[in-house]
Write a protein that holds these residues in place. Structure first.
Motif, PDB file in Angstrom:
ATOM      1  N   GLN A 128       0.823  -1.201   0.000  1.00 50.77           N
ATOM      2  CA  GLN A 128       0.000   0.000   0.000  1.00 50.77           C
ATOM      3  C   GLN A 128       0.865   1.263   0.000  1.00 50.77           C
ATOM      4  N   VAL A 129       2.043   1.187   0.621  1.00 55.57           N
ATOM      5  CA  VAL A 129       2.942   2.340   0.636  1.00 55.57           C
ATOM      6  C   VAL A 129       3.438   2.622  -0.775  1.00 55.57           C
ATOM      7  N   ARG A 130       3.867   1.577  -1.462  1.00 56.18           N
ATOM      8  CA  ARG A 130       4.342   1.750  -2.838  1.00 56.18           C
ATOM      9  C   ARG A 130       3.232   2.334  -3.717  1.00 56.18           C
ATOM     10  N   THR A 131       2.032   1.785  -3.609  1.00 60.91           N
ATOM     11  CA  THR A 131       0.911   2.265  -4.415  1.00 60.91           C
ATOM     12  C   THR A 131       0.647   3.739  -4.133  1.00 60.91           C
ATOM     13  N   TYR A 132       0.628   4.109  -2.870  1.00 64.78           N
ATOM     14  CA  TYR A 132       0.373   5.501  -2.487  1.00 64.78           C
ATOM     15  C   TYR A 132       1.434   6.429  -3.079  1.00 64.78           C
ATOM     16  N   VAL A 133       2.701   6.052  -2.904  1.00 64.58           N
ATOM     17  CA  VAL A 133       3.802   6.896  -3.373  1.00 64.58           C
ATOM     18  C   VAL A 133       3.752   7.061  -4.887  1.00 64.58           C
ATOM     19  N   VAL A 143      10.403  12.911  -4.496  1.00 66.93           N
ATOM     20  CA  VAL A 143      10.884  12.604  -5.843  1.00 66.93           C
ATOM     21  C   VAL A 143      12.209  13.333  -6.003  1.00 66.93           C
ATOM     22  N   VAL A 144      13.248  12.575  -6.291  1.00 63.65           N
ATOM     23  CA  VAL A 144      14.598  13.121  -6.418  1.00 63.65           C
ATOM     24  C   VAL A 144      15.150  12.717  -7.779  1.00 63.65           C
ATOM     25  N   ASN A 145      15.601  13.707  -8.536  1.00 62.59           N
ATOM     26  CA  ASN A 145      16.141  13.432  -9.878  1.00 62.59           C
ATOM     27  C   ASN A 145      15.179  12.578 -10.703  1.00 62.59           C
ATOM     28  N   GLU A 146      13.894  12.924 -10.603  1.00 64.29           N
ATOM     29  CA  GLU A 146      12.828  12.251 -11.361  1.00 64.29           C
ATOM     30  C   GLU A 146      12.586  10.806 -10.923  1.00 64.29           C
ATOM     31  N   ARG A 147      13.088  10.423  -9.744  1.00 65.15           N
ATOM     32  CA  ARG A 147      12.874   9.063  -9.221  1.00 65.15           C
ATOM     33  C   ARG A 147      12.150   9.153  -7.886  1.00 65.15           C
ATOM     34  N   ARG A 148      11.126   8.332  -7.726  1.00 64.23           N
ATOM     35  CA  ARG A 148      10.379   8.303  -6.468  1.00 64.23           C
ATOM     36  C   ARG A 148      11.196   7.540  -5.431  1.00 64.23           C
ATOM     37  N   VAL A 149      11.261   8.116  -4.231  1.00 66.88           N
ATOM     38  CA  VAL A 149      12.116   7.577  -3.182  1.00 66.88           C
ATOM     39  C   VAL A 149      11.299   7.461  -1.899  1.00 66.88           C
ATOM     40  N   VAL A 150      11.375   6.302  -1.246  1.00 73.30           N
ATOM     41  CA  VAL A 150      10.733   6.098   0.046  1.00 73.30           C
ATOM     42  C   VAL A 150      11.826   6.208   1.106  1.00 73.30           C
ATOM     43  N   VAL A 151      11.537   7.007   2.148  1.00 70.65           N
ATOM     44  CA  VAL A 151      12.538   7.244   3.192  1.00 70.65           C
ATOM     45  C   VAL A 151      11.945   7.014   4.569  1.00 70.65           C
ATOM     46  N   ASP A 152      12.829   6.822   5.533  1.00 72.17           N
ATOM     47  CA  ASP A 152      12.441   6.780   6.935  1.00 72.17           C
ATOM     48  C   ASP A 152      12.291   8.235   7.371  1.00 72.17           C
ATOM     49  N   GLY A 199      12.128   9.664  10.201  1.00 78.61           N
ATOM     50  CA  GLY A 199      12.914  10.066  11.361  1.00 78.61           C
ATOM     51  C   GLY A 199      14.376  10.308  11.045  1.00 78.61           C
ATOM     52  N   THR A 200      14.922   9.474  10.164  1.00 78.56           N
ATOM     53  CA  THR A 200      16.351   9.562   9.847  1.00 78.56           C
ATOM     54  C   THR A 200      16.614  10.148   8.469  1.00 78.56           C
ATOM     55  N   ARG A 201      15.573  10.177   7.617  1.00 81.95           N
ATOM     56  CA  ARG A 201      15.675  10.628   6.229  1.00 81.95           C
ATOM     57  C   ARG A 201      16.525   9.668   5.382  1.00 81.95           C
ATOM     58  N   ARG A 202      16.757   8.481   5.903  1.00 82.65           N
ATOM     59  CA  ARG A 202      17.533   7.462   5.188  1.00 82.65           C
ATOM     60  C   ARG A 202      16.651   6.806   4.128  1.00 82.65           C
ATOM     61  N   VAL A 203      17.176   6.630   2.927  1.00 79.38           N
ATOM     62  CA  VAL A 203      16.428   6.033   1.822  1.00 79.38           C
ATOM     63  C   VAL A 203      16.188   4.555   2.116  1.00 79.38           C
ATOM     64  N   ILE A 204      14.912   4.169   2.059  1.00 81.19           N
ATOM     65  CA  ILE A 204      14.508   2.780   2.260  1.00 81.19           C
ATOM     66  C   ILE A 204      14.419   2.050   0.925  1.00 81.19           C
ATOM     67  N   GLN A 205      13.849   2.751  -0.062  1.00 79.94           N
ATOM     68  CA  GLN A 205      13.689   2.119  -1.378  1.00 79.94           C
ATOM     69  C   GLN A 205      13.580   3.191  -2.446  1.00 79.94           C
ATOM     70  N   VAL A 206      14.142   2.900  -3.617  1.00 79.25           N
ATOM     71  CA  VAL A 206      14.013   3.757  -4.791  1.00 79.25           C
ATOM     72  C   VAL A 206      13.054   3.031  -5.730  1.00 79.25           C
ATOM     73  N   LEU A 207      11.950   3.672  -6.070  1.00 82.15           N
ATOM     74  CA  LEU A 207      10.923   3.050  -6.910  1.00 82.15           C
ATOM     75  C   LEU A 207      11.115   3.449  -8.360  1.00 82.15           C
ATOM     76  N   ASP A 208      10.917   2.494  -9.227  1.00 81.28           N
ATOM     77  CA  ASP A 208      11.005   2.766 -10.659  1.00 81.28           C
ATOM     78  C   ASP A 208       9.717   2.361 -11.335  1.00 81.28           C
TER      79      ASP A 208
END
Length: 107
Positions: free
Chosen positions: A43-48, A87-96, A98-107
């Motif tokens: 559901q997170v991926r779908t939302y993003v 969205v960074v450099n035209e790529r959707r990015v999921v982050v934590d 609290g830490t702003r650490r990238v969890i997953q880059v979606l394509d």
């Protein structure tokens, strides 16, 4: 015949032992700098993927484990406070969030 049975049994035992060694159970927090991969709800991926936010230009590669700078706006996923996106450099990015650490880059 007996010798070949012993060799076969030893080979089977060694391969089982080698397999057992590849399993890792972690009971402590990971060391600093370690990249932790966690399973993200579908559901997170779908939302993003459905959200429309402007892309932010970022120098360098956006990789799992990398921490995004404070000037990159992230948006919390509705209903999932443990996940944020941008969205960074035209790529959707999921982050934590609290830490702003990238969890997953979606394509």
């Amino acid at each position: 015949m007996l010798k070949s049975m012993i060799v076969a049994s030893a080979t089977l035992f060694m391969s089982t032992a080698a397999f057992a060694q590849s399993t890792v159970i972690v009971s402590e927090p990971p060391p600093p700098g370690a990249v932790v991969v966690r399973e993200m709800p579908a559901q997170v991926r779908t939302y993003v993927m459905q959200q429309s936010v402007p892309s932010v230009s970022y120098q360098g590669d956006v990789l799992v484990g990398r921490v995004l700078p404070q000037d990159v706006d992230v948006h919390v996923v509705d209903g999932y406070n443990d996940y944020a996106y941008t969205v960074v450099n035209e790529r959707r990015v999921v982050v934590d969030p609290g830490t702003r650490r990238v969890i997953q880059v979606l394509d």
